[in-house]
Motif scaffolding. Sequence first.
Motif, PDB file in Angstrom:
ATOM      1  N   THR A  93       0.829  -1.206   0.000  1.00 43.31           N
ATOM      2  CA  THR A  93       0.000   0.000   0.000  1.00 43.31           C
ATOM      3  C   THR A  93       0.861   1.252   0.000  1.00 43.31           C
ATOM      4  O   THR A  93       0.621   2.182  -0.786  1.00 43.31           O
ATOM      5  CB  THR A  93      -0.940   0.001   1.223  1.00 43.31           C
ATOM      6  N   VAL A 116      -6.040   3.585  -6.796  1.00 44.86           N
ATOM      7  CA  VAL A 116      -7.222   2.782  -6.449  1.00 44.86           C
ATOM      8  C   VAL A 116      -6.820   1.410  -5.903  1.00 44.86           C
ATOM      9  O   VAL A 116      -7.290   1.013  -4.825  1.00 44.86           O
ATOM     10  CB  VAL A 116      -8.197   2.672  -7.649  1.00 44.86           C
ATOM     11  N   ASN A 143      -5.358   1.849  -2.287  1.00 46.70           N
ATOM     12  CA  ASN A 143      -6.354   2.037  -1.238  1.00 46.70           C
ATOM     13  C   ASN A 143      -7.165   0.772  -0.978  1.00 46.70           C
ATOM     14  O   ASN A 143      -7.495   0.467   0.161  1.00 46.70           O
ATOM     15  CB  ASN A 143      -7.278   3.209  -1.582  1.00 46.70           C
ATOM     16  N   ARG A 144      -7.464   0.027  -2.018  1.00 43.12           N
ATOM     17  CA  ARG A 144      -8.207  -1.227  -1.822  1.00 43.12           C
ATOM     18  C   ARG A 144      -7.388  -2.243  -1.030  1.00 43.12           C
ATOM     19  O   ARG A 144      -7.895  -2.897  -0.131  1.00 43.12           O
ATOM     20  CB  ARG A 144      -8.620  -1.815  -3.177  1.00 43.12           C
ATOM     21  N   TYR A 190      -7.126  -0.921   2.608  1.00 38.77           N
ATOM     22  CA  TYR A 190      -8.400  -0.978   3.336  1.00 38.77           C
ATOM     23  C   TYR A 190      -8.794  -2.409   3.684  1.00 38.77           C
ATOM     24  O   TYR A 190      -9.319  -2.674   4.742  1.00 38.77           O
ATOM     25  CB  TYR A 190      -9.496  -0.293   2.513  1.00 38.77           C
ATOM     26  N   ARG A 191      -8.509  -3.337   2.775  1.00 36.50           N
ATOM     27  CA  ARG A 191      -8.787  -4.753   3.060  1.00 36.50           C
ATOM     28  C   ARG A 191      -7.767  -5.331   4.025  1.00 36.50           C
ATOM     29  O   ARG A 191      -8.016  -6.355   4.654  1.00 36.50           O
ATOM     30  CB  ARG A 191      -8.784  -5.574   1.772  1.00 36.50           C
TER      31      ARG A 191
END
Length: 109
Positions: free
Chosen positions: A3, A49, A52-53, A56-57
């Motif tokens: 990330t 994108v 962040n995915r 966040y996961r």
Amino acid sequence: MRTIVLLIISNVFMTFAWYAHLKNLQNRHWLIAVVVSWGIAFFEYLVQVPANRIGYRGSFSLAQLKITQEVITLAVFVPFAVLYMGAPLKLDYLWAGFCLAGAVYFIFR
């Protein structure tokens, strides 16, 4: 770690999309700058994108992702401003970094 690396890459693209036209396309019509910036921003989104995915996961909350992105933005922007745009290095960047360090402390505690 993925990330963070992806957000750094994303921020490099973002910084160039937002500010490089001030130097490189200064004498062109602003619509040219918009189209070029959008083209650069497309690649920024291709990295941002997924970053962040993944974050966040993984182990980041939404607020932690945002504060992390802001810290990375400052870390990318300062060298860009000084080295690429020729702006003077100011102590204000250091004070802004201290403020962001405080934000990091509070959002990650």
